[in-house]
Design a protein around this motif. Structure first.
Motif, PDB file in Angstrom:
ATOM      1  N   SER A 174       0.644  -1.181  -0.117  1.00  0.00           N
ATOM      2  CA  SER A 174       0.086   0.026   0.051  1.00  0.00           C
ATOM      3  C   SER A 174       0.804   1.172   0.032  1.00  0.00           C
ATOM      4  O   SER A 174       0.545   2.592  -0.330  1.00  0.00           O
ATOM      5  CB  SER A 174      -1.036  -0.034   1.057  1.00  0.00           C
ATOM      6  OG  SER A 174      -0.222   0.127   2.511  1.00  0.00           O
ATOM      7  N   SER A 175       2.119   1.103   0.202  1.00  0.00           N
ATOM      8  CA  SER A 175       2.827   2.368   0.696  1.00  0.00           C
ATOM      9  C   SER A 175       3.159   3.258  -0.635  1.00  0.00           C
ATOM     10  O   SER A 175       3.646   4.234  -0.673  1.00  0.00           O
ATOM     11  CB  SER A 175       4.386   1.758   1.234  1.00  0.00           C
ATOM     12  OG  SER A 175       5.163   1.177  -0.014  1.00  0.00           O
ATOM     13  N   VAL A 176       3.032   2.575  -2.042  1.00  0.00           N
ATOM     14  CA  VAL A 176       3.073   3.408  -3.212  1.00  0.00           C
ATOM     15  C   VAL A 176       2.115   4.410  -3.412  1.00  0.00           C
ATOM     16  O   VAL A 176       2.118   4.905  -4.245  1.00  0.00           O
ATOM     17  CB  VAL A 176       3.145   2.423  -4.344  1.00  0.00           C
ATOM     18  CG1 VAL A 176       4.213   1.467  -4.225  1.00  0.00           C
ATOM     19  CG2 VAL A 176       1.768   1.543  -4.448  1.00  0.00           C
ATOM     20  N   TYR A 177       0.791   4.409  -2.699  1.00  0.00           N
ATOM     21  CA  TYR A 177      -0.059   5.205  -2.619  1.00  0.00           C
ATOM     22  C   TYR A 177       0.143   6.367  -1.842  1.00  0.00           C
ATOM     23  O   TYR A 177       0.575   6.079  -0.542  1.00  0.00           O
ATOM     24  CB  TYR A 177      -1.752   4.741  -2.341  1.00  0.00           C
ATOM     25  CG  TYR A 177      -2.244   4.044  -3.640  1.00  0.00           C
ATOM     26  CD1 TYR A 177      -2.643   4.791  -4.613  1.00  0.00           C
ATOM     27  CD2 TYR A 177      -2.100   2.596  -3.540  1.00  0.00           C
ATOM     28  CE1 TYR A 177      -3.235   4.110  -5.464  1.00  0.00           C
ATOM     29  CE2 TYR A 177      -2.936   1.965  -4.633  1.00  0.00           C
ATOM     30  CZ  TYR A 177      -3.460   2.566  -5.454  1.00  0.00           C
ATOM     31  OH  TYR A 177      -4.021   2.122  -6.654  1.00  0.00           O
ATOM     32  N   PRO A 178       0.110   7.640  -2.142  1.00  0.00           N
ATOM     33  CA  PRO A 178       0.431   8.853  -1.230  1.00  0.00           C
ATOM     34  C   PRO A 178      -0.400   9.030  -0.024  1.00  0.00           C
ATOM     35  O   PRO A 178      -0.155   9.488   0.981  1.00  0.00           O
ATOM     36  CB  PRO A 178       0.419  10.161  -2.142  1.00  0.00           C
ATOM     37  CG  PRO A 178       0.470   9.481  -3.576  1.00  0.00           C
ATOM     38  CD  PRO A 178      -0.158   8.250  -3.525  1.00  0.00           C
ATOM     39  N   ASN A 179      -1.547   8.506  -0.080  1.00  0.00           N
ATOM     40  CA  ASN A 179      -2.584   8.591   0.826  1.00  0.00           C
ATOM     41  C   ASN A 179      -3.510   7.634   1.107  1.00  0.00           C
ATOM     42  O   ASN A 179      -4.317   7.362   0.230  1.00  0.00           O
ATOM     43  CB  ASN A 179      -3.529   9.979   0.385  1.00  0.00           C
ATOM     44  CG  ASN A 179      -4.481  10.254   1.562  1.00  0.00           C
ATOM     45  OD1 ASN A 179      -4.616   9.979   2.836  1.00  0.00           O
ATOM     46  ND2 ASN A 179      -5.274  11.380   1.296  1.00  0.00           N
ATOM     47  N   VAL A 180      -3.199   6.621   2.168  1.00  0.00           N
ATOM     48  CA  VAL A 180      -3.897   5.506   2.335  1.00  0.00           C
ATOM     49  C   VAL A 180      -4.418   5.311   3.586  1.00  0.00           C
ATOM     50  O   VAL A 180      -3.792   5.775   4.748  1.00  0.00           O
ATOM     51  CB  VAL A 180      -2.645   4.431   2.263  1.00  0.00           C
ATOM     52  CG1 VAL A 180      -3.441   2.855   2.299  1.00  0.00           C
ATOM     53  CG2 VAL A 180      -1.846   4.190   0.907  1.00  0.00           C
ATOM     54  N   GLN A 181      -5.634   4.753   3.537  1.00  0.00           N
ATOM     55  CA  GLN A 181      -6.108   4.705   4.859  1.00  0.00           C
ATOM     56  C   GLN A 181      -6.197   2.908   5.391  1.00  0.00           C
ATOM     57  O   GLN A 181      -6.863   2.195   4.278  1.00  0.00           O
ATOM     58  CB  GLN A 181      -7.775   4.690   4.965  1.00  0.00           C
ATOM     59  CG  GLN A 181      -8.553   4.202   6.383  1.00  0.00           C
ATOM     60  CD  GLN A 181      -9.965   4.546   6.211  1.00  0.00           C
ATOM     61  OE1 GLN A 181     -10.496   5.234   5.387  1.00  0.00           O
ATOM     62  NE2 GLN A 181     -10.826   3.850   7.247  1.00  0.00           N
ATOM     63  N   LEU A 182      -5.058   2.438   5.921  1.00  0.00           N
ATOM     64  CA  LEU A 182      -4.853   0.941   5.907  1.00  0.00           C
ATOM     65  C   LEU A 182      -5.473   0.250   7.196  1.00  0.00           C
ATOM     66  O   LEU A 182      -5.427   0.861   8.211  1.00  0.00           O
ATOM     67  CB  LEU A 182      -3.386   0.720   6.294  1.00  0.00           C
ATOM     68  CG  LEU A 182      -3.062  -0.653   6.102  1.00  0.00           C
ATOM     69  CD1 LEU A 182      -3.066  -1.396   4.738  1.00  0.00           C
ATOM     70  CD2 LEU A 182      -1.338  -0.693   6.351  1.00  0.00           C
ATOM     71  N   GLU A 183      -6.667  -0.863   6.724  1.00  0.00           N
ATOM     72  CA  GLU A 183      -7.360  -1.399   7.851  1.00  0.00           C
ATOM     73  C   GLU A 183      -7.318  -2.905   7.805  1.00  0.00           C
ATOM     74  O   GLU A 183      -7.208  -3.406   7.008  1.00  0.00           O
ATOM     75  CB  GLU A 183      -8.851  -0.918   7.722  1.00  0.00           C
ATOM     76  CG  GLU A 183      -9.100   0.360   7.577  1.00  0.00           C
ATOM     77  CD  GLU A 183      -9.392   0.919   9.072  1.00  0.00           C
ATOM     78  OE1 GLU A 183      -9.272   0.169   9.922  1.00  0.00           O
ATOM     79  OE2 GLU A 183      -9.449   2.298   9.047  1.00  0.00           O
ATOM     80  N   GLU A 184      -7.405  -3.537   9.028  1.00  0.00           N
ATOM     81  CA  GLU A 184      -7.000  -4.758   9.045  1.00  0.00           C
ATOM     82  C   GLU A 184      -8.545  -5.404   9.622  1.00  0.00           C
ATOM     83  O   GLU A 184      -9.259  -4.888  10.326  1.00  0.00           O
ATOM     84  CB  GLU A 184      -6.195  -5.295  10.267  1.00  0.00           C
ATOM     85  CG  GLU A 184      -6.153  -6.889  10.623  1.00  0.00           C
ATOM     86  CD  GLU A 184      -5.362  -7.143  11.723  1.00  0.00           C
ATOM     87  OE1 GLU A 184      -4.912  -6.437  12.352  1.00  0.00           O
ATOM     88  OE2 GLU A 184      -4.609  -8.308  11.473  1.00  0.00           O
ATOM     89  N   ILE A 185      -8.935  -6.397   8.586  1.00  0.00           N
ATOM     90  CA  ILE A 185     -10.269  -6.999   9.136  1.00  0.00           C
ATOM     91  C   ILE A 185     -10.148  -8.300   9.978  1.00  0.00           C
ATOM     92  O   ILE A 185      -9.593  -9.268   9.599  1.00  0.00           O
ATOM     93  CB  ILE A 185     -10.968  -7.310   7.977  1.00  0.00           C
ATOM     94  CG1 ILE A 185     -11.341  -6.022   6.930  1.00  0.00           C
ATOM     95  CG2 ILE A 185     -12.536  -8.128   8.116  1.00  0.00           C
ATOM     96  CD1 ILE A 185     -12.228  -6.132   6.294  1.00  0.00           C
TER      97      ILE A 185
END
Lengths: 223, 339
Positions: free
Chosen positions: B301-312
């Motif tokens: 995901s780090s290649v996107y400048p603006n990420v909301q990372l969530e674990e399900i």
């Protein structure tokens, strides 16, 4: 289609009537002189990591032949859902100065069960083995063809839940494989032989198997 | 010696007669049964849109795709992209719920997959999947002001990213669920972590044991076989945390194999323009997928400048189906935020 079934069974039957046989690495020069029975066990890769046990009986007719029966199953925690039974004959049809050519005709029944389907298959295997056989060792080339001639497919509730119209029943001409490999064996003492088979597997058509090889290490005992 | 030979032959003869009787009985049984060929249409896998005109379909980019839309066509468009390559959108049908959140939801089976038309293996390229997606968007889009959102799972999330990488200005929001990777190297590393054969494992041996029962060139036969092999995906002890068979129509075996072969031969890199995509991206990963995990999720995901990372939590790779009750609120909140 039904003609195909008849051809398969008649071929299969011919194999049984001509002889009956062994399957794996058979040293024609060290076997069958005093001991007419063999038992064998093998472990290796044959469409899965498999263990195999078998019995064979030598019969001296115009040409030496062996009748065999063996059972194999892949590893896993369920012991009876997948297995293969083979029975038939292995006949030596040429011998000169240790050079031997022999053929195998085997009938196959195999079963495979997963959470989606149970497949019960009748098939056949035809092999040509040729090489150098001495009383204490042998090395040979082998070519084989394995046909999955007719299968009964019984799909699980899970599979039918996904596709209710799926048809259980008998299906013809399901698949075939060709095997190209080597085999070798070394006699141990008076009654045992250690042996090895390995080679490449080609599926019919352009499809390739997940792991297109076979490999088998085994021990044969004569009594 | 002669007597023992005769004895052996007599035993063999008796055995042979018994086996002869058995064979004749088997022949009689089989001759009385109805038999099929595995490639007969509709017997083992469903008919596709070119075989069954009653199925909903669209004709775009030189192919016929199984496709459906839900909701008001003038609402912002949300295109749901399934996994694979080779899967289908049946397991994503829950996404039709986004209609209630003011989205026009579009789903289609990608080329050669599900109930879409089959194609020869030689045509498959990554660019073709991107072009198909572009054609689907244009087919349903009312005007250039209509916002477009993409929601993809697994390969679908990779395809969504590939599309954004080529069209960073066209997409207004992105929901990505466990894309294998955005480069072939990351994807291959992930595949190898969950597909490694275990020598003494039931599921691994089931996966390879099937090979001796079914072979061939026919697409229907290979699709059926690939569908059976899916049993390994949710077998006990699978590494991706999948708990069961998710609903599907047909696994496109040729599409899947050809796509992997293409990636192996040419590779891909979907990250070259992602720095231009400044819109926030929702990136979700599952707790039970041992082959994925937080580390891989952060890397990918780090290649996107603006990420909301969530674990399900409590879910595996197929969280968009089995974990819908946890996935939906996250996706809904995100989409309403960026809409």
């Amino acid at each position: 289609m039904k003609k195909l079934i008849n051809i398969f069974f008649l071929t299969f039957l011919a194999g049984i009537l001509v002889s009956s046989g062994y399957s794996q690495n058979l040293n024609w020069r060290s076997a069958g002189k005093q001991n007419s029975n063999i038992i064998y066990s093998n472990f290796g890769y044959d469409f899965g990591v498999t263990a195999q046990v078998g019995y064979g009986r030598f019969i001296q007719t115009i040409r030496p032949l062996v009748l065999t029966f063996d059972y194999s199953m892949p590893m896993g925690h369920r012991l009876t859902d997948d297995f293969k039974v083979r029975f038939g004959t292995h006949v030596e049809f040429f011998e000169k100065n240790g050079f031997v050519a022999s053929g195998k005709v085997l009938g196959i029944f195999r079963n495979h069960k997963t959470s989606l389907v149970r497949i019960s298959n009748f098939g056949g295997e035809f092999s040509l083995v040729t090489g150098y056989f001495k009383p204490t060792f042998h090395a040979a080339l082998e070519l084989s063809a394995d046909g999955a001639v007719v299968s009964y497919l019984k799909h699980s509730k899970l599979m039918k839940g996904n596709y209710p119209e799926i048809q259980d029943g008998w299906y013809l001409n399901n698949g075939a494989h060709y095997f190209y490999g080597i085999q070798a064996g070394k006699t141990i003492g008076r009654s045992y032989e250690a042996n090895l088979r390995l080679g490449k597997v080609n599926a019919r058509g352009n499809e390739s198997d997940v792991l297109p090889i076979y490999f088998q290490l085994g021990l044969t005992s004569r009594f | 010696m002669i007597s023992s030979m005769i004895s052996a032959i007599e035993i063999s003869s008796r055995q042979a007669h018994k086996i002869l009787l058995l064979c004749v009985m088997l022949m009689a049984v089989l001759n009385s049964c109805e038999t099929h060929e595995m490639d007969e249409p509709g017997l083992l896998v469903p008919l596709t849109v070119d075989e069954d005109p009653s199925l909903p379909s669209i004709s775009v980019n030189g192919t016929q795709l199984h496709a459906e839309s839900f909701g008001n066509p003038n609402d912002p468009m949300l295109v749901a992209l399934h996994g694979g390559p080779g899967g289908d959108y049946r397991y994503l049908l829950n996404c039709a719920e986004f209609v209630n959140d003011g989205f026009f939801v579009v789903m289609y089976d990608q080329r050669g997959s599900g109930l879409s038309k089959r194609h020869d293996e030689k045509i498959y390229t990554v660019q073709l999947f991107i072009d198909d997606l572009d054609a689907v968007i244009h087919h349903y889009r009312k005007d250039s002001a209509q916002k477009i959102f993409l929601l993809g799972q697994s390969w679908g999330a990779m395809l969504a990213t590939a599309y954004v990488n080529q069209n960073p200005g066209k997409i207004s929001g992105l929901v990505l669920a466990e894309p294998g990777g955005f480069t072939w190297k990351d994807t291959k590393d992930y595949i190898e972590r969950f597909q490694t054969l275990q020598l003494f494992d039931e599921a691994s041996n089931d996966f390879v044991y099937l090979d001796q029962f079914v072979t061939g060139d026919d697409h229907r036969v290979l699709d059926y076989k690939a569908g059976l092999m899916a049993a390994a995906d949710f077998a006990e002890g699978n590494k991706t945390g999948v708990e069961g068979l998710e609903p599907n129509w047909r696994f496109g075996a040729i599409c899947h194999k050809a796509s992997l072969d293409y990636a192996e031969k040419y590779g891909f890199d979907f990250t070259t323009n992602l720095n231009q995509f400044n819109t926030k991206v929702l990136f979700v990963y599952s707790e039970l997928n041992e082959a994925y995990g937080k580390k891989h999720a952060e890397k990918v995901s780090s290649v996107y400048p603006n990420v909301q990372l969530e674990e399900i939590l409590g879910q595996g790779h197929e969280m968009t189906y089995f974990g819908w009750n946890k996935f939906y609120p996250l996706a809904k909140n995100y989409l309403n935020e960026v809409k």
